[in-house]
Design an enzyme around this catalytic site. Structure first.
Site, PDB file in Angstrom:
ATOM      1  N   SER A  16       0.793  -1.250  -0.049  1.00  0.00           N
ATOM      2  CA  SER A  16       0.071  -0.167   0.075  1.00  0.00           C
ATOM      3  C   SER A  16       0.882   1.140  -0.173  1.00  0.00           C
ATOM      4  CB  SER A  16      -1.002   0.044   1.408  1.00  0.00           C
ATOM      5  OG  SER A  16      -0.125   0.088   2.441  1.00  0.00           O
ATOM      6  N   CYS A  17       0.332   2.149  -0.334  1.00  0.00           N
ATOM      7  CA  CYS A  17       0.953   3.764  -0.161  1.00  0.00           C
ATOM      8  C   CYS A  17       1.612   3.845   1.130  1.00  0.00           C
ATOM      9  CB  CYS A  17      -0.022   4.801  -0.419  1.00  0.00           C
ATOM     10  SG  CYS A  17       0.519   6.470  -0.310  1.00  0.00           S
ATOM     11  N   PRO A  18       2.839   4.530   0.779  1.00  0.00           N
ATOM     12  CA  PRO A  18       3.619   4.899  -0.288  1.00  0.00           C
ATOM     13  C   PRO A  18       4.644   3.949  -0.907  1.00  0.00           C
ATOM     14  CG  PRO A  18       4.852   5.518   1.851  1.00  0.00           C
ATOM     15  CD  PRO A  18       3.545   4.652   2.202  1.00  0.00           C
ATOM     16  N   MET A  19       4.344   2.821  -0.654  1.00  0.00           N
ATOM     17  CA  MET A  19       5.390   1.596  -1.027  1.00  0.00           C
ATOM     18  C   MET A  19       5.862   1.659  -2.530  1.00  0.00           C
ATOM     19  SD  MET A  19       6.716   1.295   1.828  1.00  0.00           S
ATOM     20  CE  MET A  19       8.124   0.131   1.146  1.00  0.00           C
TER      21      MET A  19
ATOM     22  N   ASN B  22       4.256   8.641   6.104  1.00  0.00           N
ATOM     23  CA  ASN B  22       3.502   8.542   4.570  1.00  0.00           C
ATOM     24  C   ASN B  22       4.036   9.613   3.715  1.00  0.00           C
ATOM     25  OD1 ASN B  22       2.741   6.191   5.534  1.00  0.00           O
ATOM     26  ND2 ASN B  22       0.917   6.172   4.382  1.00  0.00           N
TER      27      ASN B  22
END
Lengths: 192, 131
Positions: A16-19, B22
């Site tokens: 999932s974000c940000p990967m 993030n």
């Protein structure tokens, strides 16, 4: 002749974000300028994220396809040389002028990478990536007495291609400017 | 010209840690220059014991399943990515002192600095966010 559509594939499925963005950033540094990176992801957010990321970092976003629940994103690492070619092929034709000629079946040579060509090209355009042009010259020899319209994304790779063709005895070569980045007319897609 | 992103992390908890990290890692991956100023409860994000200190708020505990399902990286993984991608992390000197902590209580690679150290970075920021 086998053409390599993708130079590197990374698997971000299940992440999932940000990967996906973090891994894309790392991977783009592992391909050479001009090469194509494929990013596999299941995160629906990656569709907008990868496109924005490419625009923001100056790489070329080619497109996204979907295979089941897997998104396949294609990005071409930008070649810094594309931005500043040293000399220019003088004979050019605009997108609009070429469009007006299409009914006469002009010779069009698309010199982009295979993946870019696959996502959409001018109907009837022949395809030889710039990097393979010199070895493919003889197969183009039949067209030497006609005008060859050379196109790429922004008019830079095609400019180089025009110069290569001119040097090898193709007298009627025109560079299509600006090229596919602003082509608003019909496109044909290759079946892969 | 690279963009610059200045982040203030002033809250603890797992929610805040993810919000901060993030944005920071995504910005760094987009070639931005990123700096984070950790202050008050935000210091727990870079504390060596962050894993035990960072909890979901009780009303959010049901998120923990979702975190697993979405395969979200751990806070320490995100911190490592942030450090690898050059994110600058500053622990607020004043709150470190108030809370009786020292530089050794935090993960390697962070700076302890005053507000001006962060402001110096933030004055030229294109984006600033506070969590």
């Amino acid at each position: 002749m086998t053409q390599q559509l993708v130079n590197l594939t990374i698997d971000c499925k299940g992440l999932s974000c940000p990967m996906p963005i973090v891994k894309t950033k790392k991977a783009i540094d592992q391909v050479s300028p001009g090469q194509v990176l494929e990013v596999l992801a299941t995160d629906p957010g990656s569709v907008a994220d990868i496109k924005s990321w490419a625009t923001r970092t100056g790489h070329q976003f080619i497109g996204t396809t979907k295979d089941g629940n897997v998104f396949k994103h294609y990005i071409r690492r930008t070649d810094p040389n594309e931005v500043r070619p040293e000399s220019r092929h003088a004979d050019v034709i605009s997108n609009e002028e070429l469009q007006a000629l299409l009914s006469q079946n002009p010779v069009i040579l698309d010199v982009r990478e295979p993946m870019e060509y696959t996502f959409g090209h001018i109907p009837g355009a022949k395809h030889v990536p710039l990097g393979q042009l010199e070895e493919e010259l003889e197969s183009l020899r039949n067209f030497a007495d006609q005008v060859i319209h050379v196109v790429c994304r922004s008019g830079n790779r095609s400019d180089t291609a025009c110069q290569i063709l001119s040097e090898h005895g193709f007298p009627h070569v025109k560079n299509v400017v600006p090229g596919m980045s602003e082509w608003t007319f019909d496109l044909e897609q290759s079946q892969s | 010209m690279a963009k610059r992103v200045a982040i203030i992390a002033s809250n603890g908890g797992l929610e805040a840690a993810y919000k901060v990290l993030n944005i920071a890692t995504a910005a760094a991956a987009t070639d931005a220059e990123v700096g984070i100023f950790f202050t008050f409860e935000g210091l727990s994000i870079i504390h060596k014991q962050s894993e035990t200190m960072l909890k979901l708020r009780p009303e959010n505990e049901h998120f923990s399943e979702g975190f697993k399902r979405a395969n979200v990286p751990t806070v320490s993984e995100l911190l490592e990515i942030a450090q690898d991608s050059g994110v600058k992390m500053i622990a607020c000197q004043m709150t470190v002192d108030v809370m009786g902590l020292s530089k050794d209580d935090f993960i390697d690679g962070i700076e302890v600095g005053g507000a001006v150290a962060f402001l110096d970075f933030a004055y030229d920021a294109d984006v600033s966010v506070t969590f």
